[in-house]
Structures are given as structure tokens and as C-alpha cells.
Motif scaffolding. Structure first.
Motif, PDB file in Angstrom:
ATOM      1  N   ASP A 112     -35.474  -5.888  11.314  1.00 40.50           N
ATOM      2  CA  ASP A 112     -34.442  -5.197  12.089  1.00 40.50           C
ATOM      3  C   ASP A 112     -33.134  -5.267  11.304  1.00 40.50           C
ATOM      4  N   ASN A 113     -32.142  -4.548  11.785  1.00 36.80           N
ATOM      5  CA  ASN A 113     -30.820  -4.549  11.158  1.00 36.80           C
ATOM      6  C   ASN A 113     -30.163  -5.932  11.284  1.00 36.80           C
ATOM      7  N   ASN A 116     -28.055  -6.551  14.368  1.00 32.05           N
ATOM      8  CA  ASN A 116     -28.905  -6.668  15.559  1.00 32.05           C
ATOM      9  C   ASN A 116     -29.499  -8.060  15.685  1.00 32.05           C
ATOM     10  N   GLY A 146     -24.282  -5.217  17.316  1.00 28.78           N
ATOM     11  CA  GLY A 146     -25.592  -5.244  17.963  1.00 28.78           C
ATOM     12  C   GLY A 146     -25.361  -5.107  19.447  1.00 28.78           C
ATOM     13  N   VAL A 153     -32.705  -4.891  22.411  1.00 30.35           N
ATOM     14  CA  VAL A 153     -31.755  -4.345  21.437  1.00 30.35           C
ATOM     15  C   VAL A 153     -31.770  -2.815  21.511  1.00 30.35           C
ATOM     16  N   HIS A 155     -31.793   0.387  19.780  1.00 29.11           N
ATOM     17  CA  HIS A 155     -32.038   0.899  18.424  1.00 29.11           C
ATOM     18  C   HIS A 155     -31.653   2.367  18.297  1.00 29.11           C
ATOM     19  N   GLY A 162     -25.922   0.866  17.883  1.00 29.81           N
ATOM     20  CA  GLY A 162     -25.081  -0.313  17.677  1.00 29.81           C
ATOM     21  C   GLY A 162     -24.177  -0.253  16.463  1.00 29.81           C
TER      22      GLY A 162
END
Length: 327
Positions: A112-113, A116, A146, A153, A155, A162
Motif C-alpha cells: 500500500d502507499n 496509508n 491517509g 483505508v 483507496h 488520501g
């Protein structure tokens, strides 16, 4: 050895933070390695895999001790296949991080980022513990974000949910941002943006300020600005007020749409604590819908540099529980 371990990995432009983490979210051991960005960052997965193996050896453990790996990457991530669309600082474009790392480690991987996973970390073990609706902002070289709604989360449709740092803060004649737009929040609220604002103030006025010394020596940093503001430096305080205004304005508009319980401010800049938090809260209240303002608490992140690895571990754990194929 008792329970199995999760692996949290947080990939940054200069270092990669890594940790073995228990299923309940406690760090067993954490370490970092240098980010090898040569050849467009293609050696990164191999160096992560090698480092995990070396660390297991230190503990006299085999791969069987590990359950899964959760990784944070600096850029938008494709949820379908865990590839990183683009990570400018690493030289990645459509980089198949999940596939390659799974091949290198023979373990399940989820990606994931990075902002995040920092938000998830704070939700699991940090400033947002037990909170299911929160906004997490990381103020560092850039501004990361995030957003967590009902414990999930956000997305978005193509992995760019985010991106708080790219809300437009200066609609006219804004400074250019790395993303290609002008006047993003990142250009005024990041450490880099702060230094730029301070330089502009120093150039446009002759008033005395201890920041002139750093400017002459080319060492001016966001920390200098905060320290000077704390000491009552008028010019430095003006810069902090500008940052607080832009941040408060952006976050209040976001909060009016999300009605969160907690807003967590993390990253290097957040270490300034009350110097930033006090004016930020004042600006926020000014622009927030009254009921939204009543419901929210603005707090400083508590996990520091560990937020990412802890969030990565949480992701890895979630994936395992929700997808029996992982077993």
C-alpha cells in the motif's frame, strides 16, 4: 519460539525501515537498510529479501517463523496486483513490487502507499488507537495523507485516495509541485515548503530575524523556523502562521466532508508540537462546520518512524485473515 511474526517494510527514498512484529502489533526487532536506487530501483526487492534472511539468521529462525509481509511504498499503488504506478524518488514506473517480492521471499506480500500504512499504524497502535474514522497527515519532505473511514483505508478508484498533499492551497500564482500542479498544500506545508516561505519572508523584508544567519549559510531548515518561532522571532512566527493557515484550511474542508473523530499530524514537522498545533487548531475551528469541529480531536502522531512498519504488519495480518489463500 511461540507465535509467528509479521514483517513490516516502509520504503523511503534514502532508507528502508523494516521490522518483525508480533500478531498483536508489538515490535520484536526493527532495523533499516539503505535504499539502493541504482538501475531505476530494480534491486530494492532483492535487498529487502536478503536483509530479512540475515535478520532471521541472527534469531536462529527459519522462514517458517514469518507469516506475511506488508509494505509501504512512496507512490500510488494498484490494489489489484500490488504494483507501484510511479515512485519518482525510486525511479519506479509500473513496478511489480508485490509479484517480485513474493518471488524473492517466498512469502505472501501486500503493498500500500506509505502514507496509508502510517495512518493504519497510528490507528492500530498509536494516536488513533481504537478510532475507526481518522485523517492522518504526514509532514515531511512532502505532505502525505491517509484517510480511514469505518476502519478501512480510502483507496479511491485508482489508488490515489488520501492525496491530501495535493489539495490546492494557493489557487493563483502558486509554487510548482513535484506532481506537476501549482500551489499544492505540499508546496506550503511540507518542511521544504516551509523553508521556501521563510526564504521569501527574509527576502521581502529587512526586519531582524535569527533565521538570516541560516539563510546566509544555506542551512535553513523547518526545525530552525519552529525553534525561532518558539523563541518569539516575529518573522518565524509569521511563517508558522502561514503554514497553520493552509493546513487548517485544507484539513477543515476535508473534515467537513468526512466528520472524523481524530486528525493525526505526523512526520518530521510534527515534532514542533504545540508551536504548530496551537495555531493549527485555531485556523481549523475557523473553517470547520461547528458540529464537525466538536467531534474531532487534532493530535500529534505517537509512533514516529515506526508507524509505517506497524501499519504494514497490520495490512499483512488483515490480508491473511480475509484471504484464506494466504494460509
Amino acid at each position: 519460539m511461540g507465535e509467528n511474526w509479521l514483517v513490516g517494510v516502509d520504503i523511503g527514498g534514502t532508507t528502508i525501515k523494516m521490522a518483525f512484529i508480533s500478531l498483536s502489533g508489538d515490535i520484536i526487532c526493527s532495523w533499516e537498510i539503505d535504499t539502493n536506487i541504482s538501475n531505476k530501483g530494480k534491486h530494492i526487492p532483492a535487498s529487502i529479501a536478503k536483509s530479512i534472511d540475515e535478520k532471521l539468521k541472527e534469531f536462529n529462525q527459519t522462514k517458517n517463523q514469518l507469516v506475511a509481509i506488508g509494505v509501504g511504498a512512496p507512490g500510488p499503488v494498484n490494489e489489484e496486483d500490488g504494483s507501484v504506478e510511479v515512485a519518482v524518488n525510486l525511479g519506479w514506473e509500473r513496478f511489480q513490487l508485490q509479484t517480485i517480492l513474493e518471488r524473492e521471499t517466498s512469502l505472501p506480500v501486500v503493498v500500500d502507499n506509505d502514507a496509508n500504512i502510517a495512518a493504519i499504524g497510528e490507528m492500530w497502535k498509536g494516536a488513533g488507537k481504537g478510532v475507526k474514522n481518522l485523517i492522518c497527515v504526514t509532514l515531511g519532505t512532502g505532505v502525505g495523507g491517509g484517510i480511514i473511514v469505518n476502519g478501512e483505508v480510502v483507496h479511491g478508484v485508482n489508488g490515489a485516495g488520501g492525496e491530501i498533499g495535493h489539495m490546492t492551497s494557493v489557487p493563483k500564482n502558486g509554487a510548482p509541485c513535484n506532481c506537476g500542479k501549482l500551489g499544492c498544500l505540499e508546496t506550503v506545508a511540507s518542511a521544504t515548503g516551509m523553508v521556501r516561505l521563510a526564504r521569501e519572508e527574509l527576502v521581502s523584508s529587512n526586519e531582524s530575524s535569527c533565521l538570516r544567519h541560516y539563510k546566509i549559510h544555506q542551512t535553513l531548515s523547518a526545525k530552525h523556523v519552529f525553534d525561532a518561532a518558539k523563541e518569539g522571532d516575529v518573522l518565524a512566527n509569521r511563517v508558522v502562521e502561514q503554514v497553520a493557515f493552509h493546513l487548517g484550511f485544507a484539513l477543515s474542508n476535508l473534515a467537513n466532508g468526512l466528520n472524523p473523530e481524530t486528525i493525526v499530524i505526523g512526520g518530521g514537522v510534527s515534532k514542533a508540537d504545540d508551536t504548530l498545533l496551537r495555531p493549527l487548531k485555531e485556523q481549523f475551528v475557523q473553517f470547520a462546520f461547528p458540529r464537525v469541529a466538536q467531534g474531532v480531536e487534532i493530535v500529534t502522531a505517537t509512533l514516529g518512524n515506526n508507524a509505517g512498519v506497524i501499519g504494514g504488519a497490520w495490512l499483512a495480518k488483515e490480508k491473511m485473515i480475509n484471504q484464506p489463500v494466504f494460509q
